[in-house]
Design an enzyme around this catalytic site. Structure first.
Site, short mmCIF file in Angstrom:
data_model
loop_
_atom_site.label_atom_id
_atom_site.label_comp_id
_atom_site.label_asym_id
_atom_site.label_seq_id
_atom_site.Cartn_x
_atom_site.Cartn_y
_atom_site.Cartn_z
N ASP A 106 -26.55 -19.43 -39.22
CA ASP A 106 -26.66 -17.97 -39.06
C ASP A 106 -25.89 -17.46 -37.85
O ASP A 106 -26.17 -16.39 -37.34
CB ASP A 106 -28.13 -17.56 -38.95
N LYS A 157 -36.96 -20.54 -21.34
CA LYS A 157 -37.27 -19.18 -20.89
C LYS A 157 -37.60 -19.12 -19.39
O LYS A 157 -38.71 -18.72 -19.00
CB LYS A 157 -38.43 -18.60 -21.72
N ASP A 217 -25.84 -14.27 -32.92
CA ASP A 217 -26.85 -14.72 -33.88
C ASP A 217 -27.23 -13.50 -34.72
O ASP A 217 -27.72 -12.50 -34.19
CB ASP A 217 -28.07 -15.25 -33.10
#
Length: 347
Positions: A106, A157, A217
């Site tokens: 993707d 993160k 993306d």
């Protein structure tokens, strides 16, 4: 060299576009993204491909079949349940006995695959990961590396003070088959959280390939629209037409009536009909066999195949999926149109 495409995602954030379509089959300039990516691989001499599918696999198999039509050999492997990135790679182990490529299916990027393969071989790494820079890495897992281009840490993160890196995984990898020995069988496995940290712990070399100038993306309808804007603006080259040389592509079979305004960068596909006094663009893609009525406007939008935009209607900053009919004088703004339904999107 063989390539594996991870094409099993559900495309949840891209709904309603993916309600009935696997994410890799979403059209980019009228052709499925996966087909665009396979075309690109062929240019680098890679003609044997494995597609790992899960969500609506028949939609992918019915389009590509054995790959002969596209000049490649295609094999399929289907997950009964989602296995994660590493689990899906392990599931395809039987196809790979030499260095191989892996792609998230993707992704739209300008990575030079031949150059990345050369880099991988020079580094003599077990794995090479393509990376891309982001402004705010705290929403991602970031990659840290040393001055020799080898990865030292993966941080999930991180807060601003926890890492100096702004590099994230771009979803393109080159692996040696030995890596497969370190992925367990029969369960979901995260390559970022489990496999890569294990390989670092065991002292294997993982190289970072940092030569990606465009990466996206296609995760949301907003990003889907952005991808087309970027193509029309010449930020990434997709397909035959070079929008850096000429801002407009109008197919020879298009029928454009008098007093039509075509503004800025546009793509007009095969057998498109645009009626009098219509306004098209800027930033618009009209795919094959679509039609635009008298005095209608299509601005900043991606219109799929076999769509009719009625007289006096306007479509702005929207995605119109195949076979839709937009009624006369209807106004559609910031939405995805599926059949007779209009789904608002953020802007």
């Amino acid at each position: 060299m063989k390539a594996l495409f991870l094409a099993g995602g559900f495309g949840t954030r891209l709904k309603p576009i993916t309600n009935d379509l696997p994410k890799p089959m979403v059209p980019i300039m009228g052709k499925p993204l996966l087909e665009r990516n396979i075309e690109n691989l062929k240019k680098h001499g890679i003609d044997e491909i494995v597609l790992s599918t899960c969500y609506k696999p028949y939609k992918i198999e019915n389009h590509f079949k054995d790959g002969k039509k596209f000049g490649v050999k295609i094999n399929y492997i289907t997950e009964d349940m989602p296995l994660g990135t590493a689990g899906a790679i392990k599931n395809a182990e039987s196809f790979f006995d030499d260095t191989f490529l892996v792609f998230n299916a993707d992704i739209l990027s300008d990575i030079d695959i031949s150059d990345m393969i050369r880099f991988h071989k020079e580094k003599q790494a077990l794995a090479t990961i393509a990376v891309t820079k982001v402004d705010n890495p705290s929403a991602y897992g970031v990659i840290e590396h040393d001055e020799n281009g080898f990865i030292t840490a993966f941080k999930e993160k991180p807060k601003p003070h926890e890492s100096n890196s702004n590099l994230i995984n771009a979803g393109v990898y080159i692996f040696e088959p030995q890596l497969l020995d370190y992925i367990p069988t029969g369960r979901a496995v995260s390559i970022e959280r489990e496999t890569y940290p294990l390989l670092l712990q065991k002292g294997f070399k993982i190289a970072v390939y940092n030569k990606c100038s465009y990466w996206l993306d296609l995760g949301t309808p907003e990003k889907y629209l952005k991808a087309h804007r970027d193509i029309l603006e010449g930020n990434i080259h997709v397909g035959e037409h070079d929008f850096n040389r000429s801002k407009q592509y109008i197919s020879k079979s298009a029928r454009i009536h008098h007093s039509v305004k075509i503004l800025g960068s546009v793509y007009i596909g095969e057998n498109v009909e645009i009626s009098s006094f219509a306004v098209i663009g800027p930033g618009t893609v009209l795919c094959d066999n679509s039609s635009v009525g008298v005095n209608a406007k299509v601005i900043g939008s991606v219109v799929w195949d076999n769509v009719h935009v009625g007289d006096g209607a306007s479509v702005v900053n929207s995605v119109v999926m195949s076979n839709c009919r937009i009624d006369k004088n209807k106004k559609e703004l910031n939405c995805v149109l599926t059949g007779s339904l209009s789904h608002p999107i953020a802007v």
